[in-house]
Design a protein around this motif. Structure first.
Motif, PDB file in Angstrom:
ATOM      1  N   LEU A 181      44.691  39.288 -20.178  1.00 32.23           N
ATOM      2  CA  LEU A 181      45.582  40.229 -20.848  1.00 32.23           C
ATOM      3  C   LEU A 181      44.867  41.059 -21.907  1.00 32.23           C
ATOM      4  CD1 LEU A 181      48.572  37.749 -21.266  1.00 32.23           C
ATOM      5  CD2 LEU A 181      48.301  39.523 -19.511  1.00 32.23           C
ATOM      6  N   ALA A 182      43.541  41.058 -21.879  1.00 34.49           N
ATOM      7  CA  ALA A 182      42.774  41.775 -22.902  1.00 34.49           C
ATOM      8  C   ALA A 182      42.997  43.277 -22.856  1.00 34.49           C
ATOM      9  CB  ALA A 182      41.282  41.460 -22.746  1.00 34.49           C
ATOM     10  N   ASP A 183      43.338  43.814 -21.683  1.00 36.60           N
ATOM     11  CA  ASP A 183      43.502  45.262 -21.556  1.00 36.60           C
ATOM     12  C   ASP A 183      44.939  45.709 -21.792  1.00 36.60           C
ATOM     13  OD1 ASP A 183      44.555  44.087 -19.295  1.00 36.60           O
ATOM     14  OD2 ASP A 183      43.788  45.598 -17.900  1.00 36.60           O
ATOM     15  N   GLN A 184      45.808  44.792 -22.225  1.00 38.36           N
ATOM     16  CA  GLN A 184      47.215  45.115 -22.427  1.00 38.36           C
ATOM     17  C   GLN A 184      47.518  45.402 -23.897  1.00 38.36           C
ATOM     18  OE1 GLN A 184      49.411  45.415 -19.852  1.00 38.36           O
ATOM     19  NE2 GLN A 184      47.577  45.090 -18.586  1.00 38.36           N
ATOM     20  N   PRO A 185      48.515  46.250 -24.175  1.00 42.85           N
ATOM     21  CA  PRO A 185      48.989  46.391 -25.562  1.00 42.85           C
ATOM     22  C   PRO A 185      49.767  45.143 -25.983  1.00 42.85           C
ATOM     23  CG  PRO A 185      50.334  47.707 -24.072  1.00 42.85           C
ATOM     24  CD  PRO A 185      49.209  47.152 -23.240  1.00 42.85           C
ATOM     25  N   TRP A 186      49.665  44.785 -27.246  1.00 40.37           N
ATOM     26  CA  TRP A 186      50.318  43.587 -27.768  1.00 40.37           C
ATOM     27  C   TRP A 186      51.273  43.962 -28.900  1.00 40.37           C
ATOM     28  CZ3 TRP A 186      48.762  38.164 -26.962  1.00 40.37           C
ATOM     29  CH2 TRP A 186      47.855  38.016 -25.904  1.00 40.37           C
ATOM     30  N   ILE A 187      52.286  43.114 -29.091  1.00 38.41           N
ATOM     31  CA  ILE A 187      53.146  43.213 -30.268  1.00 38.41           C
ATOM     32  C   ILE A 187      53.055  41.882 -31.008  1.00 38.41           C
ATOM     33  CG2 ILE A 187      55.218  42.616 -28.899  1.00 38.41           C
ATOM     34  CD1 ILE A 187      56.817  44.296 -31.001  1.00 38.41           C
ATOM     35  N   LEU A 188      52.661  41.952 -32.280  1.00 34.51           N
ATOM     36  CA  LEU A 188      52.450  40.759 -33.094  1.00 34.51           C
ATOM     37  C   LEU A 188      53.138  40.916 -34.445  1.00 34.51           C
ATOM     38  CD1 LEU A 188      48.623  40.133 -32.497  1.00 34.51           C
ATOM     39  CD2 LEU A 188      50.545  39.075 -31.297  1.00 34.51           C
ATOM     40  N   VAL A 198      52.680  42.781 -24.619  1.00 36.46           N
ATOM     41  CA  VAL A 198      52.565  41.335 -24.432  1.00 36.46           C
ATOM     42  C   VAL A 198      52.788  40.679 -25.791  1.00 36.46           C
ATOM     43  CG1 VAL A 198      50.934  39.460 -23.914  1.00 36.46           C
ATOM     44  CG2 VAL A 198      50.979  41.518 -22.479  1.00 36.46           C
ATOM     45  N   ALA A 199      53.372  39.487 -25.808  1.00 34.98           N
ATOM     46  CA  ALA A 199      53.631  38.776 -27.065  1.00 34.98           C
ATOM     47  C   ALA A 199      53.433  37.282 -26.862  1.00 34.98           C
ATOM     48  CB  ALA A 199      55.044  39.058 -27.568  1.00 34.98           C
ATOM     49  N   VAL A 200      53.315  36.571 -27.967  1.00 28.00           N
ATOM     50  CA  VAL A 200      53.325  35.106 -27.960  1.00 28.00           C
ATOM     51  C   VAL A 200      54.545  34.674 -28.764  1.00 28.00           C
ATOM     52  CG1 VAL A 200      52.130  32.998 -28.632  1.00 28.00           C
ATOM     53  CG2 VAL A 200      50.829  34.923 -27.714  1.00 28.00           C
ATOM     54  N   ASP A 227      57.583  22.597 -31.256  1.00 26.06           N
ATOM     55  CA  ASP A 227      57.903  23.361 -30.051  1.00 26.06           C
ATOM     56  C   ASP A 227      56.655  24.069 -29.544  1.00 26.06           C
ATOM     57  OD1 ASP A 227      57.823  25.251 -32.108  1.00 26.06           O
ATOM     58  OD2 ASP A 227      59.284  26.545 -31.140  1.00 26.06           O
ATOM     59  N   GLY A 228      56.663  24.365 -28.262  1.00 18.10           N
ATOM     60  CA  GLY A 228      55.536  25.047 -27.656  1.00 18.10           C
ATOM     61  C   GLY A 228      55.553  26.532 -27.949  1.00 18.10           C
ATOM     62  N   MET A 229      54.461  27.186 -27.609  1.00 14.35           N
ATOM     63  CA  MET A 229      54.342  28.637 -27.730  1.00 14.35           C
ATOM     64  C   MET A 229      54.022  29.183 -26.337  1.00 14.35           C
ATOM     65  SD  MET A 229      54.844  29.107 -30.980  1.00 14.35           S
ATOM     66  CE  MET A 229      54.321  30.806 -31.203  1.00 14.35           C
ATOM     67  N   SER A 230      54.684  30.253 -25.966  1.00 13.53           N
ATOM     68  CA  SER A 230      54.502  30.833 -24.637  1.00 13.53           C
ATOM     69  C   SER A 230      54.018  32.270 -24.729  1.00 13.53           C
ATOM     70  CB  SER A 230      55.819  30.797 -23.852  1.00 13.53           C
ATOM     71  OG  SER A 230      56.221  29.473 -23.596  1.00 13.53           O
ATOM     72  N   VAL A 231      53.268  32.674 -23.708  1.00  5.68           N
ATOM     73  CA  VAL A 231      52.880  34.077 -23.566  1.00  5.68           C
ATOM     74  C   VAL A 231      53.986  34.786 -22.790  1.00  5.68           C
ATOM     75  CG1 VAL A 231      51.139  35.677 -22.720  1.00  5.68           C
ATOM     76  CG2 VAL A 231      50.453  33.405 -23.495  1.00  5.68           C
ATOM     77  N   ALA A 232      54.548  35.818 -23.388  1.00  3.53           N
ATOM     78  CA  ALA A 232      55.585  36.614 -22.742  1.00  3.53           C
ATOM     79  C   ALA A 232      54.953  37.892 -22.192  1.00  3.53           C
ATOM     80  CB  ALA A 232      56.702  36.949 -23.730  1.00  3.53           C
ATOM     81  N   VAL A 233      55.103  38.107 -20.886  1.00  2.41           N
ATOM     82  CA  VAL A 233      54.486  39.281 -20.261  1.00  2.41           C
ATOM     83  C   VAL A 233      55.555  40.119 -19.581  1.00  2.41           C
ATOM     84  CG1 VAL A 233      52.323  38.027 -19.925  1.00  2.41           C
ATOM     85  CG2 VAL A 233      53.991  38.121 -18.069  1.00  2.41           C
ATOM     86  N   PRO A 234      55.335  41.427 -19.473  1.00  3.47           N
ATOM     87  CA  PRO A 234      56.306  42.307 -18.824  1.00  3.47           C
ATOM     88  C   PRO A 234      56.486  41.944 -17.350  1.00  3.47           C
ATOM     89  CG  PRO A 234      54.707  43.570 -20.095  1.00  3.47           C
ATOM     90  CD  PRO A 234      54.202  42.165 -20.030  1.00  3.47           C
ATOM     91  N   PRO A 235      57.628  42.300 -16.782  1.00  2.00           N
ATOM     92  CA  PRO A 235      57.897  41.954 -15.376  1.00  2.00           C
ATOM     93  C   PRO A 235      56.813  42.419 -14.411  1.00  2.00           C
ATOM     94  CG  PRO A 235      59.894  42.730 -16.447  1.00  2.00           C
ATOM     95  CD  PRO A 235      58.787  42.948 -17.426  1.00  2.00           C
TER      96      PRO A 235
END
Length: 311
Positions: A199-206, A250-252, A169-177
């Motif tokens: 998206l370098a300046d965004q907070p991420w959840i991993l 942001v998440a993957v 399956d693929g992997m997608s970048v999920a970004v806020p609205p």
């Protein structure tokens, strides 16, 4: 003559690391495990354990004996499989370790098919991270485990296990609205992995370290020229998604989740060439031919959409 049960205790000690862990896993007291291992040493006629501080470890002779114990356990699995094939119907118990996205997307349909085709088969499932699935198989805590392999991050393949590809399956970048329009415009044409730096300046959840999804995403970001600002950690994909949907991160995320859950967050393919996660089923080599194991593998495969199914 060496006792098979005591050989298993020695093998368990090698796999679990401490006598206390062996005792807890097998519902013994630590003293009972120690006594049985002492008897095994007398049977073998050589030291099998040596003390290191407050712990014990296997001697060279102990490691040699565990190698033979591995073979014996494989043969016992094969014996159980042969007996099961002699029966008229598939029955018994299959214990599965499965990670969240596969549990959500594949398990319900697989269970429905198994209940219809094999009503006497009992399936038990634990939600576990893929990183420990192989260990749980080797210690006989489960009979089948789902594992995941990310592009460029090959899985270790412990001896004694049999692997079968289930899907990709693929992997997608999920970004806020509030970021969706900006990302859609920037990634609407031809892209490379370096465009992920948007998206370098965004907070991420991993995922927490050292889980393989965390390592893989960090390596992707490093290829794009930055290290993600990981402010939040969770192994729960739905929790990650909730943080994205609420505008905080942001998440993957794996595309397998969207078979059953339609996200409110905006999803975009990772910039550059398509990247797909490989999902495999793993079983102990000796039990690969067990009718119940084969039935579960076939049911899981049948629950995968045709476009994701391994050939």
């Amino acid at each position: 003559m060496l006792d098979v049960h005591r050989l298993r205790l020695l093998r368990e000690l090698r796999l679990r690391g401490t006598i206390s862990a062996v005792a807890q896993a097998l519902s013994y007291t630590p003293s009972a495990v120690s006594q049985q291992l002492a008897v095994l040493e007398r049977e073998a006629g050589v030291p099998l354990l040596e003390r290191v501080g407050r712990r014990v470890r296997l001697t060279r002779q102990g490691e040699v004996l565990v190698g033979h114990a591995d073979i014996i356990m494989d043969q016992l699995d094969e014996a159980e499989a042969d007996l099961a094939r002699s029966r008229d119907e598939v029955s018994g118990r299959v214990r599965i370790a499965m990670f969240q996205s596969a549990l959500h997307a594949l398990l319900p349909d697989a269970l429905e098919a198994l209940q219809t085709a094999h009503p006497k088969l009992r399936v038990e499932v634990e939600e576990r991270e893929p990183s420990i699935g192989a260990e749980m198989l080797l210690t006989h805590d489960v009979d089948l485990a789902l594992r995941e392999e990310y592009p460029g991050e090959p899985l270790p393949t412990p001896p004694g296990l049999s692997f079968q590809e289930l899907c990709r399956d693929g992997m997608s970048v999920a970004v806020p609205p509030h970021l969706a329009g900006r990302v859609r415009e920037a990634w609407s044409g031809r892209t490379t992995i370096r465009d992920l730096a948007l998206l370098a300046d965004q907070p991420w959840i991993l995922d927490p370290k050292p889980e393989s999804p965390r390592t893989w995403v960090e390596n992707l970001c490093l290829r794009a020229g930055f290290m993600p600002d990981t402010r939040y950690e969770s192994v729960d994909v739905l929790s990650q998604l909730r943080m994205v949907e609420s505008g905080h991160a942001v998440a993957v995320v794996p595309d397998l989740m969207w078979l059953v859950h339609q996200p409110k967050a905006a999803l975009f393919p990772i910039p550059g060439k398509p990247l797909r996660r490989r999902v495999v089923t793993a079983v102990r080599r000796g039990s690969a031919g067990h009718p119940a194991i084969r039935a579960v593998r076939e049911a899981l495969r049948a629950s995968v959409p045709a476009e994701l199914r391994a050939e």
